[in-house]
Design a protein around this motif. Sequence first.
Motif, PDB file in Angstrom:
ATOM      1  N   MET A   1      43.613  40.160  35.574  1.00 33.86           N
ATOM      2  CA  MET A   1      42.676  38.973  35.995  1.00 33.86           C
ATOM      3  C   MET A   1      41.634  39.440  36.368  1.00 33.86           C
ATOM      4  O   MET A   1      41.302  40.608  37.537  1.00 33.86           O
ATOM      5  N   VAL A   2      40.411  39.331  35.748  1.00 33.76           N
ATOM      6  CA  VAL A   2      38.992  39.563  35.719  1.00 33.76           C
ATOM      7  C   VAL A   2      38.059  38.291  35.978  1.00 33.76           C
ATOM      8  O   VAL A   2      38.390  36.969  35.889  1.00 33.76           O
ATOM      9  N   TYR A   3      36.909  38.759  36.889  1.00 36.16           N
ATOM     10  CA  TYR A   3      36.391  37.357  37.629  1.00 36.16           C
ATOM     11  C   TYR A   3      34.760  37.810  37.021  1.00 36.16           C
ATOM     12  O   TYR A   3      34.741  38.729  37.347  1.00 36.16           O
ATOM     13  N   LEU A   4      34.250  36.745  37.987  1.00 37.82           N
ATOM     14  CA  LEU A   4      32.536  36.408  37.055  1.00 37.82           C
ATOM     15  C   LEU A   4      31.247  35.926  37.961  1.00 37.82           C
ATOM     16  O   LEU A   4      32.237  33.937  37.513  1.00 37.82           O
ATOM     17  N   SER A   5      31.503  36.461  38.697  1.00 37.51           N
ATOM     18  CA  SER A   5      30.797  34.735  40.315  1.00 37.51           C
ATOM     19  C   SER A   5      29.315  34.792  39.980  1.00 37.51           C
ATOM     20  O   SER A   5      28.829  36.009  39.586  1.00 37.51           O
ATOM     21  N   MET A   6      28.589  33.737  39.076  1.00 33.55           N
ATOM     22  CA  MET A   6      27.461  33.545  39.145  1.00 33.55           C
ATOM     23  C   MET A   6      26.445  32.663  39.631  1.00 33.55           C
ATOM     24  O   MET A   6      27.308  31.782  39.794  1.00 33.55           O
ATOM     25  N   ASN A   7      25.543  33.495  39.953  1.00 35.10           N
ATOM     26  CA  ASN A   7      24.891  32.363  41.153  1.00 35.10           C
ATOM     27  C   ASN A   7      23.740  32.323  41.049  1.00 35.10           C
ATOM     28  O   ASN A   7      23.077  33.285  39.801  1.00 35.10           O
ATOM     29  N   SER A   8      22.638  31.670  41.202  1.00 33.34           N
ATOM     30  CA  SER A   8      20.916  31.407  41.291  1.00 33.34           C
ATOM     31  C   SER A   8      20.624  31.255  39.229  1.00 33.34           C
ATOM     32  O   SER A   8      20.427  31.639  38.792  1.00 33.34           O
ATOM     33  N   LEU A   9      21.895  30.571  38.665  1.00 31.74           N
ATOM     34  CA  LEU A   9      21.821  30.049  38.025  1.00 31.74           C
ATOM     35  C   LEU A   9      20.579  29.580  37.069  1.00 31.74           C
ATOM     36  O   LEU A   9      20.140  28.816  37.495  1.00 31.74           O
ATOM     37  N   LYS A  10      20.833  30.426  35.800  1.00 35.22           N
ATOM     38  CA  LYS A  10      18.896  29.815  35.177  1.00 35.22           C
ATOM     39  C   LYS A  10      19.352  29.032  33.521  1.00 35.22           C
ATOM     40  O   LYS A  10      20.294  29.813  32.920  1.00 35.22           O
ATOM     41  N   PRO A  11      18.488  28.013  32.255  1.00 32.89           N
ATOM     42  CA  PRO A  11      19.546  28.390  31.835  1.00 32.89           C
ATOM     43  C   PRO A  11      18.997  28.967  30.980  1.00 32.89           C
ATOM     44  O   PRO A  11      19.758  28.518  29.773  1.00 32.89           O
ATOM     45  N   GLU A  12      18.691  30.013  31.119  1.00 35.56           N
ATOM     46  CA  GLU A  12      18.804  31.570  29.743  1.00 35.56           C
ATOM     47  C   GLU A  12      20.526  31.699  30.299  1.00 35.56           C
ATOM     48  O   GLU A  12      20.492  32.648  28.828  1.00 35.56           O
ATOM     49  N   ASP A  13      20.514  31.591  31.149  1.00 38.23           N
ATOM     50  CA  ASP A  13      22.155  32.088  30.886  1.00 38.23           C
ATOM     51  C   ASP A  13      23.006  30.710  30.393  1.00 38.23           C
ATOM     52  O   ASP A  13      24.541  31.449  29.840  1.00 38.23           O
TER      53      ASP A  13
ATOM     54  N   LEU B   1      26.923  41.760  26.550  1.00 39.52           N
ATOM     55  CA  LEU B   1      27.287  42.189  27.411  1.00 39.52           C
ATOM     56  C   LEU B   1      26.683  42.197  28.304  1.00 39.52           C
ATOM     57  O   LEU B   1      25.602  41.751  28.957  1.00 39.52           O
ATOM     58  N   VAL B   2      27.408  41.554  29.086  1.00 40.73           N
ATOM     59  CA  VAL B   2      26.697  40.743  30.795  1.00 40.73           C
ATOM     60  C   VAL B   2      27.103  42.001  32.265  1.00 40.73           C
ATOM     61  O   VAL B   2      26.371  42.104  32.933  1.00 40.73           O
ATOM     62  N   ALA B   3      28.704  42.060  31.838  1.00 43.50           N
ATOM     63  CA  ALA B   3      28.891  43.092  33.114  1.00 43.50           C
ATOM     64  C   ALA B   3      30.570  43.779  32.445  1.00 43.50           C
ATOM     65  O   ALA B   3      31.423  42.869  31.582  1.00 43.50           O
ATOM     66  N   ASP B   4      30.829  44.900  33.523  1.00 45.29           N
ATOM     67  CA  ASP B   4      32.257  45.457  32.909  1.00 45.29           C
ATOM     68  C   ASP B   4      32.071  45.860  34.079  1.00 45.29           C
ATOM     69  O   ASP B   4      31.497  46.348  34.655  1.00 45.29           O
ATOM     70  N   ILE B   5      33.374  46.003  33.652  1.00 47.63           N
ATOM     71  CA  ILE B   5      34.404  46.893  35.277  1.00 47.63           C
ATOM     72  C   ILE B   5      35.574  48.012  35.373  1.00 47.63           C
ATOM     73  O   ILE B   5      36.777  47.352  33.962  1.00 47.63           O
ATOM     74  N   THR B   6      35.169  48.938  35.691  1.00 46.65           N
ATOM     75  CA  THR B   6      36.917  49.797  35.332  1.00 46.65           C
ATOM     76  C   THR B   6      37.602  49.839  35.936  1.00 46.65           C
ATOM     77  O   THR B   6      38.212  49.103  36.980  1.00 46.65           O
ATOM     78  N   SER B   7      39.111  50.954  35.696  1.00 46.32           N
ATOM     79  CA  SER B   7      39.933  50.271  36.632  1.00 46.32           C
ATOM     80  C   SER B   7      39.933  50.931  37.668  1.00 46.32           C
ATOM     81  O   SER B   7      40.512  51.066  38.588  1.00 46.32           O
ATOM     82  N   GLY B   8      38.311  52.274  38.203  1.00 49.76           N
ATOM     83  CA  GLY B   8      38.302  52.894  38.966  1.00 49.76           C
ATOM     84  C   GLY B   8      38.112  52.268  40.333  1.00 49.76           C
ATOM     85  O   GLY B   8      38.934  52.651  41.620  1.00 49.76           O
ATOM     86  N   PRO B   9      37.043  50.668  40.902  1.00 46.95           N
ATOM     87  CA  PRO B   9      36.689  50.133  40.003  1.00 46.95           C
ATOM     88  C   PRO B   9      34.806  50.787  39.907  1.00 46.95           C
ATOM     89  O   PRO B   9      35.142  50.620  41.253  1.00 46.95           O
ATOM     90  N   THR B  10      34.642  51.134  39.327  1.00 47.11           N
ATOM     91  CA  THR B  10      32.506  51.029  38.905  1.00 47.11           C
ATOM     92  C   THR B  10      32.158  49.685  37.889  1.00 47.11           C
ATOM     93  O   THR B  10      33.213  49.583  37.282  1.00 47.11           O
ATOM     94  N   THR B  11      31.072  48.965  38.707  1.00 42.29           N
ATOM     95  CA  THR B  11      31.256  48.036  38.029  1.00 42.29           C
ATOM     96  C   THR B  11      29.567  48.489  37.147  1.00 42.29           C
ATOM     97  O   THR B  11      28.920  49.165  37.603  1.00 42.29           O
TER      98      THR B  11
ATOM     99  N   ARG C   1      37.654  42.239  39.820  1.00 40.30           N
ATOM    100  CA  ARG C   1      38.883  42.325  39.356  1.00 40.30           C
ATOM    101  C   ARG C   1      40.469  42.407  39.660  1.00 40.30           C
ATOM    102  O   ARG C   1      40.021  43.006  41.263  1.00 40.30           O
ATOM    103  N   ASP C   2      41.418  41.633  40.027  1.00 41.92           N
ATOM    104  CA  ASP C   2      42.847  41.780  39.975  1.00 41.92           C
ATOM    105  C   ASP C   2      43.789  42.321  39.388  1.00 41.92           C
ATOM    106  O   ASP C   2      44.244  41.767  38.740  1.00 41.92           O
ATOM    107  N   ASN C   3      44.092  43.507  39.943  1.00 38.70           N
ATOM    108  CA  ASN C   3      44.958  44.536  38.683  1.00 38.70           C
ATOM    109  C   ASN C   3      46.534  43.440  38.822  1.00 38.70           C
ATOM    110  O   ASN C   3      46.426  44.274  37.705  1.00 38.70           O
TER     111      ASN C   3
END
Length: 121
Positions: A77-89, A47-57, A71-73
């Motif tokens: 759609m659901v989105y994942l913004s990733m910053n400061s990326l590392k090789p281990e990502d 798991l990286v991240a999840d979000i409920t319909s609440g939304p709770t992350t 997310r945009d109900n």
Amino acid sequence: QVQLVESGGGLVQAGGSLRLSCVASGSIFSINGMGWYRQAPGKQRELVADITSGPTTNYADSVKGRFTISRDNAKKMVYLSMNSLKPEDTAVYYCKADLRRTPWDSAYAYWGQGTQVTVSS
């Protein structure tokens, strides 16, 4: 038929950013939780991240403070913004949605095909 399609993966240098998107389509009555998982070569899917319909992350410790899920109900759609990326990502990132196809169905998990994210050092 339900489909989840991810987009936005690619090759980025360490410290860079990417934004993943996932859209659900088909016969869908409602979507409960949505999330992003990843699987690196030789490792289990996590798991990286999840979000409920609440939304709770909820975030994996390894990405807290760097990744943001949203997310945009209306657009399913659901989105994942990733910053400061590392090789281990580096991994294949999968979208997951727990959804009901009709008012009488229980919620089932549906998965996308995955999108590759590669972070170079």
